[in-house]
Design a protein around this motif. Structure first.
Motif, mmCIF file in Angstrom:
data_model
loop_
_atom_site.group_PDB
_atom_site.id
_atom_site.type_symbol
_atom_site.label_atom_id
_atom_site.label_comp_id
_atom_site.label_asym_id
_atom_site.label_seq_id
_atom_site.Cartn_x
_atom_site.Cartn_y
_atom_site.Cartn_z
ATOM 1 N N ALA A 67 0.829 -1.213 0.000
ATOM 2 C CA ALA A 67 0.000 0.000 0.000
ATOM 3 C C ALA A 67 0.859 1.257 0.000
ATOM 4 O O ALA A 67 0.446 2.296 -0.488
ATOM 5 C CB ALA A 67 -0.932 0.001 1.206
ATOM 6 N N LEU A 68 2.072 1.144 0.563
ATOM 7 C CA LEU A 68 2.953 2.308 0.703
ATOM 8 C C LEU A 68 4.092 2.319 -0.319
ATOM 9 O O LEU A 68 5.042 3.087 -0.163
ATOM 10 C CB LEU A 68 3.531 2.332 2.119
ATOM 11 N N SER A 69 4.025 1.462 -1.322
ATOM 12 C CA SER A 69 5.124 1.342 -2.297
ATOM 13 C C SER A 69 6.450 1.106 -1.586
ATOM 14 O O SER A 69 7.497 1.635 -1.971
ATOM 15 C CB SER A 69 5.246 2.609 -3.164
ATOM 16 N N GLU B 71 7.684 -3.256 -9.803
ATOM 17 C CA GLU B 71 6.521 -2.434 -9.463
ATOM 18 C C GLU B 71 6.565 -1.070 -10.161
ATOM 19 O O GLU B 71 5.527 -0.514 -10.503
ATOM 20 C CB GLU B 71 6.425 -2.217 -7.947
ATOM 21 N N ASP B 72 7.772 -0.539 -10.342
ATOM 22 C CA ASP B 72 7.867 0.770 -11.005
ATOM 23 C C ASP B 72 7.359 0.690 -12.448
ATOM 24 O O ASP B 72 6.699 1.607 -12.938
ATOM 25 C CB ASP B 72 9.313 1.283 -10.975
ATOM 26 N N GLN B 75 3.620 0.482 -12.427
ATOM 27 C CA GLN B 75 3.085 1.829 -12.205
ATOM 28 C C GLN B 75 3.075 2.632 -13.502
ATOM 29 O O GLN B 75 2.083 3.283 -13.835
ATOM 30 C CB GLN B 75 3.956 2.536 -11.155
ATOM 31 N N GLN B 105 -5.517 -2.339 3.004
ATOM 32 C CA GLN B 105 -4.200 -2.018 2.438
ATOM 33 C C GLN B 105 -4.108 -2.498 0.989
ATOM 34 O O GLN B 105 -3.555 -1.823 0.125
ATOM 35 C CB GLN B 105 -3.079 -2.670 3.261
ATOM 36 N N ARG B 108 -5.968 -0.124 -1.144
ATOM 37 C CA ARG B 108 -5.151 1.077 -1.393
ATOM 38 C C ARG B 108 -4.112 0.814 -2.477
ATOM 39 O O ARG B 108 -3.848 1.666 -3.333
ATOM 40 C CB ARG B 108 -4.436 1.526 -0.105
ATOM 41 N N GLU B 109 -3.501 -0.385 -2.404
ATOM 42 C CA GLU B 109 -2.514 -0.745 -3.425
ATOM 43 C C GLU B 109 -3.144 -0.689 -4.819
ATOM 44 O O GLU B 109 -2.609 -0.051 -5.728
ATOM 45 C CB GLU B 109 -1.988 -2.163 -3.143
ATOM 46 N N ASP B 112 -5.477 3.185 -5.183
ATOM 47 C CA ASP B 112 -4.792 4.466 -4.997
ATOM 48 C C ASP B 112 -3.394 4.454 -5.617
ATOM 49 O O ASP B 112 -2.996 5.391 -6.300
ATOM 50 C CB ASP B 112 -4.684 4.798 -3.504
ATOM 51 N N ARG B 113 -2.643 3.379 -5.321
ATOM 52 C CA ARG B 113 -1.275 3.335 -5.842
ATOM 53 C C ARG B 113 -1.284 3.184 -7.364
ATOM 54 O O ARG B 113 -0.645 3.948 -8.074
ATOM 55 C CB ARG B 113 -0.522 2.155 -5.209
ATOM 56 N N TYR B 114 -1.977 2.162 -7.863
ATOM 57 C CA TYR B 114 -1.932 1.878 -9.302
ATOM 58 C C TYR B 114 -3.086 2.517 -10.064
ATOM 59 O O TYR B 114 -3.089 2.511 -11.296
ATOM 60 C CB TYR B 114 -1.911 0.367 -9.543
#
Lengths: 272, 272
Positions: A67-69, B71-72, B75, B105, B108-109, B112-114
């Motif tokens: 969730a927090l990268s 992960e980058d 993204q 969580q 959120r991943e 929100d993150r992706y």
């Protein structure tokens, strides 16, 4: 050394069935870590140092990092445990569940990338979603059976041929899926009588038991229901009650965590 | 705009039920991408550009990125889709399953993150493992029901009160869990008659259908069994057959991918 052997050695060396869960919630960390870009790592490292002689395993919960990268900090935490406490099993709590080629990628993530000794997986997609993990023959596969949340009953308590689904899963794993001896099960502490039923089905198979501490499970009932005949067989997890043990701002969080971990280990040992 | 509305608009705009799955296996990528540190991103970006007018959704499979610490790049892929093709729903195939605070969580991943429009989740832990995703009221929650792998039957085909578990899951979702209208289901193409049974249970709920292409599911039977009365209701996924469509070294992989995607979309449309 296999996961099961490493776990057995840790039970003995630390006289402990306590698994310390690493669920770092940024909002709950002591204030000095919140604006530190490596704050999660620094916090967890202190928790690990404060509890390593009291634990039979460490269990990072990957969702909190995702969730927090913060995969880099999870990597540093795993590296730290393997370097400084190589005798303590590292369990990646990921609850992965996918088929063949994709499951293999998740196995690579847990075992090769993070160097975990074991990973939690979900049984809903069946044996071919579990089998790819067994290519890593020294590592452990910890399969969800009966979970500690209220909604766990929605599926796990459905009647399948006269017994609830979670018992069917326990039988499948014990009688079919565990041919390499790599398997363990997740069984929540919130239902001690069900823990006893799973223990009766699976013999000495290790059980990862969440649900004591913040989730309210009763330690005496949990240990009596889940122990093997030699008084081991469980990784009894506590996360929040240890991580966030400090009650006052400014109180030393690591000492507070150690105190709760020690009390929990000793409370467990009373009933082994 | 909600996930369901966005998906409906994409079905119409591209006259397509095809979901393009992004499962980038480094060993299978064209050679020019294998030593490029951003090779996965560059490969997927070309696939996206080549198929965006033919697809109703893109579906990255997160395991392939996690295994490679990429992960980058995931993204960047998600950002690229949202920037260049904001009308095409982005589905994060993660099959997450965990309780309350931890499920939040994972939400959120994904959201929100992706920035995903929807995420796949596992029902084994019950409704309180699904509910946290619904705080993101515009996003979609795609729940595993009947999976396309052989071992899917191990649990999903168990008899629960006269019907198989997967039908019980379909009923639970349709009658109880979907109160916000955010849910969809995963139902494999390898069992068309079961797809028809799920469609009968869930009304117009969208279905994510893996299993055609490399997995061998029959397109005609899949579409006839799973379509809604207006000829939509499905995201029919193909990953490997499109990504690795080029047969010869040196053949333009993006043109080959486009050709297979177009043929697949058209084959689907024949039976809608």
């Amino acid at each position: 050394m296999t996961f099961i052997n490493k776990l057995s050695a840790a039970w003995t060396a630390n006289d402990s069935l306590l698994c310390v869960g690493l669920d770092p919630d940024l909002d709950k960390l002591p204030v000095q870590f919140r604006n530190d870009p490596q704050g999660i790592y620094h916090f967890c490292r202190e928790i690990i140092d404060a509890t390593a002689d009291l634990a039979c395993s460490f269990k990072p919960q990957i969702a909190y990092f995702a969730a927090l990268s913060a995969e880099d900090q999870l990597q540093r935490i795993c590296d730290y445990v393997r370097e400084h406490y190589p005798h303590i099993p590292l369990i990646m709590d990921a609850k992965r569940g996918d088929i063949g080629a994709t499951a293999r990628q998740y196995a690579r993530e847990a075992y090769d990338r993070y160097g975990a000794d074991a990973v939690t997986v979900n049984p809903y997609m069946g044996f071919d979603s579990v089998e790819p993990y067994m290519e890593w023959s020294e590592r452990g596969v910890i399969i969800l059976c009966r979970t500690s949340n209220a909604g766990g009953s929605d599926l796990q308590f459905l009647d399948v041929g006269g017994k609830p689904l979670y018992q069917h899963v326990a039988q499948l794993v014990a009688q079919k899926w565990n041919s390499n001896g790599q398997c363990a099960l997740v069984v929540g502490a919130t239902f001690p009588e069900e823990l006893a039923q799973v223990r009766a089905i699976v013999g000495d198979m290790p059980l990862l038991v969440p649900g004591i501490g913040a989730q309210g499970g009763d330690i005496a009932a949990t240990v009596k229901s889940g122990r093997t005949t030699n008084g081991t067989g469980m990784m009894i997890n506590s996360s929040r009650a240890i991580l966030y043990a400090a009650q006052q701002p400014g109180e030393d969080f690591a000492s507070a965590a150690r105190r709760v971990a020690e009390d929990t280990r000793d409370a467990i040992n009373q009933y082994r």
